[in-house]
Design a protein around this motif. Sequence first.
Motif, PDB file in Angstrom:
ATOM      1  N   GLU A 135       0.830  -1.209   0.000  1.00 20.80           N
ATOM      2  CA  GLU A 135       0.000   0.000   0.000  1.00 20.80           C
ATOM      3  C   GLU A 135       0.865   1.260   0.000  1.00 20.80           C
ATOM      4  OE1 GLU A 135      -3.676   2.137   2.453  1.00 20.80           O
ATOM      5  OE2 GLU A 135      -2.919   0.178   3.088  1.00 20.80           O
ATOM      6  N   ASP A 136       1.925   1.265   0.807  1.00 19.08           N
ATOM      7  CA  ASP A 136       2.812   2.430   0.843  1.00 19.08           C
ATOM      8  C   ASP A 136       3.479   2.656  -0.512  1.00 19.08           C
ATOM      9  OD1 ASP A 136       2.184   2.898   3.457  1.00 19.08           O
ATOM     10  OD2 ASP A 136       4.128   2.286   4.281  1.00 19.08           O
ATOM     11  N   GLU A 137       3.905   1.578  -1.151  1.00 17.52           N
ATOM     12  CA  GLU A 137       4.532   1.700  -2.472  1.00 17.52           C
ATOM     13  C   GLU A 137       3.548   2.238  -3.494  1.00 17.52           C
ATOM     14  OE1 GLU A 137       7.883  -1.874  -2.099  1.00 17.52           O
ATOM     15  OE2 GLU A 137       5.897  -2.298  -2.945  1.00 17.52           O
ATOM     16  N   GLN A 138       2.294   1.806  -3.406  1.00 18.56           N
ATOM     17  CA  GLN A 138       1.270   2.321  -4.314  1.00 18.56           C
ATOM     18  C   GLN A 138       1.102   3.832  -4.151  1.00 18.56           C
ATOM     19  OE1 GLN A 138      -2.503   0.188  -4.136  1.00 18.56           O
ATOM     20  NE2 GLN A 138      -1.424  -1.740  -3.776  1.00 18.56           N
ATOM     21  N   ILE A 139       1.098   4.279  -2.900  1.00 26.02           N
ATOM     22  CA  ILE A 139       0.929   5.713  -2.637  1.00 26.02           C
ATOM     23  C   ILE A 139       2.085   6.495  -3.260  1.00 26.02           C
ATOM     24  CG2 ILE A 139       0.887   7.488  -0.842  1.00 26.02           C
ATOM     25  CD1 ILE A 139      -0.495   5.394   0.978  1.00 26.02           C
ATOM     26  N   VAL A 140       3.292   6.025  -3.029  1.00 20.55           N
ATOM     27  CA  VAL A 140       4.471   6.711  -3.579  1.00 20.55           C
ATOM     28  C   VAL A 140       4.450   6.665  -5.099  1.00 20.55           C
ATOM     29  CG1 VAL A 140       6.996   6.563  -3.805  1.00 20.55           C
ATOM     30  CG2 VAL A 140       5.925   6.357  -1.549  1.00 20.55           C
ATOM     31  N   THR A 157      -5.071  11.986  -4.582  1.00 21.98           N
ATOM     32  CA  THR A 157      -3.729  11.421  -4.428  1.00 21.98           C
ATOM     33  C   THR A 157      -2.963  12.144  -3.328  1.00 21.98           C
ATOM     34  OG1 THR A 157      -3.686  10.731  -6.746  1.00 21.98           O
ATOM     35  CG2 THR A 157      -1.563  10.966  -5.642  1.00 21.98           C
ATOM     36  N   PHE A 158      -3.121  13.462  -3.272  1.00 22.64           N
ATOM     37  CA  PHE A 158      -2.459  14.228  -2.206  1.00 22.64           C
ATOM     38  C   PHE A 158      -2.985  13.806  -0.830  1.00 22.64           C
ATOM     39  CE2 PHE A 158      -2.311  17.593   0.899  1.00 22.64           C
ATOM     40  CZ  PHE A 158      -0.997  18.032   0.814  1.00 22.64           C
ATOM     41  N   GLU A 159      -4.296  13.707  -0.712  1.00 26.20           N
ATOM     42  CA  GLU A 159      -4.890  13.386   0.585  1.00 26.20           C
ATOM     43  C   GLU A 159      -4.497  11.992   1.049  1.00 26.20           C
ATOM     44  OE1 GLU A 159      -9.000  14.098  -0.138  1.00 26.20           O
ATOM     45  OE2 GLU A 159      -8.729  16.282  -0.265  1.00 26.20           O
ATOM     46  N   ARG A 160      -4.366  11.070   0.113  1.00 30.35           N
ATOM     47  CA  ARG A 160      -3.939   9.716   0.473  1.00 30.35           C
ATOM     48  C   ARG A 160      -2.508   9.733   1.016  1.00 30.35           C
ATOM     49  NH1 ARG A 160      -3.207   4.630  -3.639  1.00 30.35           N
ATOM     50  NH2 ARG A 160      -3.253   2.947  -2.078  1.00 30.35           N
ATOM     51  N   ALA A 161      -1.624  10.470   0.358  1.00 29.97           N
ATOM     52  CA  ALA A 161      -0.242  10.578   0.828  1.00 29.97           C
ATOM     53  C   ALA A 161      -0.170  11.326   2.155  1.00 29.97           C
ATOM     54  CB  ALA A 161       0.610  11.275  -0.230  1.00 29.97           C
ATOM     55  N   ASP A 162      -0.966  12.359   2.291  1.00 30.88           N
ATOM     56  CA  ASP A 162      -0.982  13.165   3.515  1.00 30.88           C
ATOM     57  C   ASP A 162      -1.445  12.329   4.713  1.00 30.88           C
ATOM     58  OD1 ASP A 162      -0.893  15.312   5.253  1.00 30.88           O
ATOM     59  OD2 ASP A 162      -2.747  16.204   4.550  1.00 30.88           O
ATOM     60  N   ARG A 163      -2.489  11.527   4.508  1.00 33.05           N
ATOM     61  CA  ARG A 163      -2.981  10.671   5.592  1.00 33.05           C
ATOM     62  C   ARG A 163      -1.923   9.669   6.034  1.00 33.05           C
ATOM     63  NH1 ARG A 163      -7.767  10.470   2.517  1.00 33.05           N
ATOM     64  NH2 ARG A 163      -7.147   8.414   1.720  1.00 33.05           N
ATOM     65  N   ARG A 164      -1.169   9.160   5.087  1.00 33.52           N
ATOM     66  CA  ARG A 164      -0.193   8.113   5.416  1.00 33.52           C
ATOM     67  C   ARG A 164       1.129   8.679   5.944  1.00 33.52           C
ATOM     68  NH1 ARG A 164       2.630   5.382   7.447  1.00 33.52           N
ATOM     69  NH2 ARG A 164       3.547   3.382   6.868  1.00 33.52           N
ATOM     70  N   PHE A 165       1.639   9.730   5.299  1.00 33.96           N
ATOM     71  CA  PHE A 165       2.981  10.210   5.628  1.00 33.96           C
ATOM     72  C   PHE A 165       2.998  11.557   6.342  1.00 33.96           C
ATOM     73  CE2 PHE A 165       3.597   7.843   1.484  1.00 33.96           C
ATOM     74  CZ  PHE A 165       4.065   6.687   2.079  1.00 33.96           C
ATOM     75  N   GLY A 166       1.867  12.245   6.387  1.00 33.85           N
ATOM     76  CA  GLY A 166       1.842  13.575   6.969  1.00 33.85           C
ATOM     77  C   GLY A 166       2.400  14.604   5.998  1.00 33.85           C
ATOM     78  N   LYS A 167       2.232  15.865   6.339  1.00 34.04           N
ATOM     79  CA  LYS A 167       2.661  16.925   5.427  1.00 34.04           C
ATOM     80  C   LYS A 167       4.172  16.967   5.251  1.00 34.04           C
ATOM     81  CE  LYS A 167      -1.434  19.811   5.639  1.00 34.04           C
ATOM     82  NZ  LYS A 167      -2.284  18.658   6.000  1.00 34.04           N
TER      83      LYS A 167
END
Length: 205
Positions: A135-140, A157-167
């Motif tokens: 899942e993390d690789e998909q986000i990246v 796509t931004f919100e998905r990355a933000d939820r997982r990795f933070g700003k």
Amino acid sequence: MKPAPSVVVSATLAYAACALAGDRLPTIPPEKYTDEQKKAAEEFKAARKVPVFGPFEPMLYSPQLMNQARAMGDYLRFNAAIGNVLSELAILIAAREWTQDYEWYVHYPIALKAGIKPEVIDAIADGRRPETMSEDEQIVFDFLTELNRNKRVSDATFERADRRFGKKGVVDLTGINGYYSFLAMQLNVARYPVPKDGKSLTRFP
């Protein structure tokens, strides 16, 4: 059977590029360093524990730029908020986007050692979306593919990355892509050669 004209042209261009490799911004021998270059090389070795190498060799024509780039890389490569494994995935995506053979040559084995599956790396090399990503690789992958291809990132796509990795993670992920794109540009402009045991990435239209 004769090769198609396009194949002949591609092979000719590839041969010409190899023949000229290193002629644009050839590596400067240490004994020919200016005082500024010597200082920059010493600072590089103190930070990285190795002499100037790879993209930093052509950049040594601009010593201050070289060392500023090295300092940014010290953070993005080793301390980015997304962690070293995903950083290596991001680096490979940037190398593939710029068809940068040396960057790919260096980071392919590092990515494997970090735990990225060979089939994921091979799909990126082929220009395909990997089918077996975490899942993390998909986000990246999705974030950087949108950024590189569309020059923007969608809200979803931004919100998905933000939820997982933070700003901070989003900023660092964007920074890794920008930094390794920058290195790829320097290497491509210099026609920096890939080692003899390296392979060239497929050139896409």
